[in-house]
Design a protein around this motif. Structure first.
Motif, mmCIF file in Angstrom:
data_model
loop_
_atom_site.group_PDB
_atom_site.id
_atom_site.type_symbol
_atom_site.label_atom_id
_atom_site.label_comp_id
_atom_site.label_asym_id
_atom_site.label_seq_id
_atom_site.Cartn_x
_atom_site.Cartn_y
_atom_site.Cartn_z
ATOM 1 N N MET B 1 -5.053 -10.801 -29.027
ATOM 2 C CA MET B 1 -3.787 -11.408 -28.639
ATOM 3 C C MET B 1 -2.691 -10.361 -28.517
ATOM 4 S SD MET B 1 -1.396 -14.007 -30.766
ATOM 5 C CE MET B 1 -0.636 -12.652 -31.608
ATOM 6 N N LEU B 2 -2.831 -9.324 -29.336
ATOM 7 C CA LEU B 2 -1.767 -8.341 -29.359
ATOM 8 C C LEU B 2 -1.633 -7.613 -28.019
ATOM 9 C CD1 LEU B 2 -0.606 -8.606 -32.124
ATOM 10 C CD2 LEU B 2 -1.081 -6.199 -32.516
ATOM 11 N N GLU B 3 -2.795 -7.495 -27.312
ATOM 12 C CA GLU B 3 -2.715 -6.806 -26.025
ATOM 13 C C GLU B 3 -1.867 -7.600 -25.053
ATOM 14 O OE1 GLU B 3 -5.672 -7.691 -28.168
ATOM 15 O OE2 GLU B 3 -6.438 -8.353 -26.229
ATOM 16 N N THR B 4 -1.958 -8.940 -25.212
ATOM 17 C CA THR B 4 -1.216 -9.747 -24.247
ATOM 18 C C THR B 4 0.209 -10.036 -24.716
ATOM 19 O OG1 THR B 4 -2.029 -11.773 -25.260
ATOM 20 C CG2 THR B 4 -3.319 -10.844 -23.451
ATOM 21 N N PHE B 5 0.580 -9.437 -25.867
ATOM 22 C CA PHE B 5 1.928 -9.681 -26.373
ATOM 23 C C PHE B 5 2.933 -8.984 -25.472
ATOM 24 C CE2 PHE B 5 4.119 -11.570 -29.845
ATOM 25 C CZ PHE B 5 5.289 -10.863 -29.982
ATOM 26 N N ASN B 6 3.742 -9.770 -24.868
ATOM 27 C CA ASN B 6 4.577 -9.249 -23.796
ATOM 28 C C ASN B 6 5.950 -8.809 -24.274
ATOM 29 O OD1 ASN B 6 5.640 -8.698 -21.286
ATOM 30 N ND2 ASN B 6 4.490 -10.355 -20.336
ATOM 31 N N PHE B 7 6.058 -7.519 -24.625
ATOM 32 C CA PHE B 7 7.345 -7.043 -25.126
ATOM 33 C C PHE B 7 8.404 -6.998 -24.038
ATOM 34 C CE2 PHE B 7 6.660 -6.099 -29.470
ATOM 35 C CZ PHE B 7 5.319 -5.794 -29.598
ATOM 36 N N ARG B 8 7.932 -6.773 -22.801
ATOM 37 C CA ARG B 8 8.909 -6.639 -21.718
ATOM 38 C C ARG B 8 9.706 -7.933 -21.531
ATOM 39 N NH1 ARG B 8 6.663 -5.800 -16.486
ATOM 40 N NH2 ARG B 8 4.866 -4.947 -17.578
ATOM 41 N N VAL B 9 8.987 -9.072 -21.666
ATOM 42 C CA VAL B 9 9.678 -10.355 -21.491
ATOM 43 C C VAL B 9 10.711 -10.553 -22.591
ATOM 44 C CG1 VAL B 9 9.380 -12.818 -21.190
ATOM 45 C CG2 VAL B 9 7.586 -11.249 -20.486
ATOM 46 N N ILE B 10 10.326 -10.102 -23.796
ATOM 47 C CA ILE B 10 11.278 -10.231 -24.907
ATOM 48 C C ILE B 10 12.554 -9.460 -24.584
ATOM 49 C CG2 ILE B 10 11.693 -9.752 -27.330
ATOM 50 C CD1 ILE B 10 8.792 -10.108 -27.883
ATOM 51 N N LEU B 11 12.373 -8.256 -24.050
ATOM 52 C CA LEU B 11 13.547 -7.450 -23.704
ATOM 53 C C LEU B 11 14.377 -8.146 -22.638
ATOM 54 C CD1 LEU B 11 12.104 -3.860 -23.788
ATOM 55 C CD2 LEU B 11 14.160 -4.653 -24.938
ATOM 56 N N GLU B 12 13.657 -8.800 -21.721
ATOM 57 C CA GLU B 12 14.361 -9.513 -20.658
ATOM 58 C C GLU B 12 15.225 -10.631 -21.233
ATOM 59 O OE1 GLU B 12 11.619 -10.710 -17.574
ATOM 60 O OE2 GLU B 12 12.947 -12.410 -17.134
ATOM 61 N N TYR B 13 14.688 -11.259 -22.279
ATOM 62 C CA TYR B 13 15.405 -12.388 -22.870
ATOM 63 C C TYR B 13 16.361 -11.970 -23.976
ATOM 64 C CZ TYR B 13 13.219 -16.271 -20.456
ATOM 65 O OH TYR B 13 12.850 -17.186 -19.514
ATOM 66 N N MET B 14 16.419 -10.658 -24.240
ATOM 67 C CA MET B 14 17.236 -10.205 -25.364
ATOM 68 C C MET B 14 18.684 -10.695 -25.320
ATOM 69 S SD MET B 14 16.871 -9.032 -28.238
ATOM 70 C CE MET B 14 15.218 -8.381 -28.424
ATOM 71 N N PRO B 15 19.331 -10.699 -24.166
ATOM 72 C CA PRO B 15 20.711 -11.229 -24.152
ATOM 73 C C PRO B 15 20.774 -12.655 -24.679
ATOM 74 C CG PRO B 15 20.197 -10.195 -22.059
ATOM 75 C CD PRO B 15 18.933 -10.193 -22.841
ATOM 76 N N LEU B 16 19.788 -13.470 -24.282
ATOM 77 C CA LEU B 16 19.760 -14.844 -24.768
ATOM 78 C C LEU B 16 19.599 -14.864 -26.282
ATOM 79 C CD1 LEU B 16 19.509 -17.948 -24.281
ATOM 80 C CD2 LEU B 16 17.047 -17.597 -24.201
ATOM 81 N N PHE B 17 18.655 -14.059 -26.777
ATOM 82 C CA PHE B 17 18.414 -14.043 -28.221
ATOM 83 C C PHE B 17 19.643 -13.571 -28.964
ATOM 84 C CE2 PHE B 17 14.326 -15.451 -29.352
ATOM 85 C CZ PHE B 17 13.479 -15.213 -28.285
ATOM 86 N N LEU B 18 20.310 -12.548 -28.404
ATOM 87 C CA LEU B 18 21.488 -12.036 -29.098
ATOM 88 C C LEU B 18 22.596 -13.077 -29.148
ATOM 89 C CD1 LEU B 18 21.591 -8.322 -27.967
ATOM 90 C CD2 LEU B 18 21.302 -9.218 -30.275
ATOM 91 N N SER B 19 22.815 -13.771 -28.031
ATOM 92 C CA SER B 19 23.894 -14.760 -28.057
ATOM 93 C C SER B 19 23.518 -15.911 -28.983
ATOM 94 C CB SER B 19 24.205 -15.253 -26.647
ATOM 95 O OG SER B 19 23.266 -16.217 -26.246
#
Lengths: 224, 221, 242
Positions: B1-19
């Protein structure tokens, strides 16, 4: 008009009772399994083990530091990703069992550590082995300190079980949520749900208070 | 599962997470302040001299303690509109958090005030200090020292409780995870990221508790 | 200075003070002794109205304590009280403990109060402990701070409720020494204690209480050598043989 709503509510009563049963089922299973696992973890946490103790400690800390809602979402959505198909009810029980085990673990560990070291030394001096010490000397004495907060924790877990409604488990909270779509009287509907939880939780809280008073008798100092 | 863990998407959503992270902070913060005020009022009623007020406070505290926060939240969210009260989700959420946490705060404050040895009051009385002078100089400073750790514990609980506000569609940390799940079908990335943010707050509050206990160590009589 | 006229007090059904008649003169040192529960602590706690009397009169320097309208703030400022459990404020340093009342009750400005505080703490031998917290001090030191706290208000009367009973034996003397000096300087003192050595040396009179009654009161020489009542004799025999 209120009379009409109350009538509808009374018609829905069987659903609420089914929901209540589901709440009791989820809570009951989780509390049972959680207590067993919690005690085992607690005994490890009170020991001097070098690997299991910090490992369990780290896990317990993570569980205590994150919302239960997030935990249950993770379990519900994560297991299918690693190939295990999970329905709502088992996911709920697993999540709540884990939560229970973590909190009970801390209570049990604190209870064991509250038993004076001299007790262990006396038991060792008479030749009892580790398991016998635990069973006959340490655990019985720690129960005094463990029982009241344990019952209190059960109440907290029963209340936390309401969160499983978020993944679709038909507990009494979810029945309320579904009912309020049909009977738009939030005060009545959730007032009823609240009363149902109250009926279970309030007596348990009283029990916990009473246990606390009973357990401290004989251990309070004389004059102060 | 870790291979498919998509860090790039998390970065994309980071503004949302931060707000949403800040939303969680301010919702919990508002709840903390509100419940502190609520707690002082309820505690004052509970240990005060008027039996009626004491009983009202008792009913309030025991009702809150015997019912789940989620039910209380839904009670206000679905119930208040039928009384004609149209409140924003945020206000409803903060109201529920305030009332819920306020009951626990009341008990914390009560335990703190009642734990001050009566001898302290007697010493202050014997010196000629009046009620307000006693409260301000002797009782309250000690009560704050005793109640600070449990109040920080309650702050931790509040942050976790605020997650439930996602179920009334309030944008906050858990909702961010839900959004990532519904928009990208990535529940693992979504909720694990939320979890990490919550842990940041948790460990900070834990550190604060230890720091304050070290500062107040002279209070150990 | 202090006068009890037929004072009675009940705790619910329990009659703890039965018709106390007592006069204490200015600059007198009175020791009150007696078995547990005899009412001796209650007696001195009535003087600064930590306990209220239900019958009789209690007059201090013309002020009627039993009168509800009495200005207790003014009265308490003139009376220093030392507790068995010290009751120092744990969140304040020794100096702060001592200067709190002068600043708040007598409205003494901070600088002046601190000078007074330094003076009394020096007097009890703790000049170097001004900025220490109670938790950092030994029992004997804490009790001496408590005495300084009482003295800083420049009281006319000092009351001591079993001041050494909670202390380890090796610390009792340092506290008694302070009390001896106070007596020598002419302070009016009422001391509830079991320290008979102190009573013999320092007091002007010793009073014996039992079951709420003032049984006997006499100068120490007479009290110890020729006790009049049987109950006094019994008490003395128990307490003097150790």
């Amino acid at each position: 008009m209120w009379g009409f709503y109350i009538e509808q509510l009374i018609h829905s009563l069987p659903f609420f009772l089914k929901g209540l049963w589901m709440t009791i089922a989820v809570s009951g299973l989780s509390l049972l399994a959680g207590t067993v696992i919690g005690f085992i973890w607690g005994i490890v946490r009170a020991s001097r083990s070098r690997f299991a103790k910090p490992l369990i400690g780290a896990w317990v800390d993570v569980i205590r530091g994150t919302p239960f809602l997030v935990q249950i979402f993770i379990i519900f959505f994560l297991f299918p990703e690693i190939g295990i198909q999970l329905e709502a009810f088992p996911a709920a029980v697993i999540a709540l069992t884990n939560l229970a085990a973590c909190f009970i673990c801390e209570i049990v560990a604190a209870g064991i550590l509250s038993v004076p070291l001299g007790q262990k030394e006396a038991a060792t001096s008479t030749g009892l082995n580790w398991f016998q010490q635990l069973r006959y000397v340490i655990m019985p004495q720690s129960m005094r300190v463990v029982l009241p907060p344990l019952v209190g924790q059960y109440v907290l877990l029963i209340k936390d079980s309401s969160v499983v409604s978020a993944i679709g488990v038909s507990d009494v909270t979810r029945v309320g949520w579904l009912t309020v779509q049909r009977i738009p009287q939030g005060l009545l509907v959730f007032g009823l749900v609240a009363v149902l939880y109250f009926v279970i939780c309030y007596p348990l809280i009283q029990l916990s208070n009473r246990l606390e008073k009973r357990m401290s008798v004989g251990y309070t100092r004389g004059k102060e | 599962m870790l291979e498919t863990f998509n860090f790039r998407v998390i970065l994309e959503y980071m503004p949302l997470f931060l707000s949403c992270f800040f939303a969680t902070l301010w919702l919990s913060g508002a709840g903390l302040i509100g419940s502190f005020v609520m707690g002082i009022i309820a505690c004052g009623m509970r240990i005060g001299r008027f039996k009626l007020l004491s009983r009202i406070a008792y009913v309030y505290i025991e009702s809150i303690r015997s019912t789940p926060l989620l039910v209380q939240l839904f009670f206000f969210y679905f119930g208040l509109p039928s009384l004609g009260l149209r409140m924003s989700e945020a206000s409803t959420g903060i109201l529920a958090l305030t009332l819920n946490s306020g009951a626990y705060m009341a008990e914390i404050i009560r335990a703190g005030v009642q734990s001050i040895p009566h001898g302290q009051v007697e010493a202050a009385v014997s010196s000629g200090l009046n009620y307000f002078q006693r409260m301000r100089c002797v009782i309250l400073p000690q009560a704050i020292g005793v109640t600070l750790p449990p109040m920080l514990g309650q702050a931790i609980v509040l942050v976790k409780d605020s997650a439930l506000l996602s179920l009334i569609s309030l944008p906050e940390l858990t909702r961010a995870g839900q959004i990532m799940t519904s928009e990208r079908f990535m529940p693992a990335e979504g909720f694990l990221t939320s979890a990490v943010f919550y842990l940041v707050i948790y460990y900070f509050l834990k550190w604060l508790t230890h720091w304050s206990q070290r500062r107040l160590i002279y209070m150990q009589t | 200075m202090i006068e009890f006229k037929d004072v009675h007090k009940w705790f619910g059904e329990l009659h703890v003070l039965k018709g106390i008649n007592l006069k204490v003169e200015s600059a007198e040192v009175l020791v009150v002794c007696g078995p547990s529960g005899s009412g001796k602590s209650t007696l001195i706690r009535c003087i600064n109205r930590l306990e209220r009397i239900q019958k009789g009169e209690l007059i201090i320097d013309t002020m009627k304590v039993h009168d509800s309208k009495a200005n207790m703030t003014k009265l308490r400022a003139e009376i220093g009280f030392v507790f068995q459990q010290f009751n120092l404020y744990p969140h304040m340093t020794a100096l702060q403990n001592v200067t709190l009342a002068p600043m708040k009750v007598r409205k003494t400005p901070k600088k002046e109060a601190e000078d007074q505080g330094r003076y009394v703490l020096e007097k009890v031998g703790l000049a170097d402990k001004l900025h220490q917290f109670p938790a950092q001090l030994s029992g004997g030191q804490q009790q001496r701070v408590a005495i300084a706290r009482g003295l800083c208000m420049r009281p006319k009367i000092m009351l001591f409720d079993e001041p050494t009973s909670a202390l380890d034996p090796e610390m009792i003397n340092e506290v008694l020494e302070v009390m001896r000096n106070l007596a020598r300087e002419g302070m009016t003192m009422i001391v509830v204690t079991h320290e008979m050595g102190f009573a013999r040396e320092v007091s002007h009179r010793v009073a014996f209480m039992d079951f709420g009654e003032l049984i006997e009161i006499a100068p120490p020489g007479e009290f110890f050598a020729h006790p009049k009542s049987e109950r006094t004799k019994l008490f003395l025999s128990k307490i003097l043989t150790h």
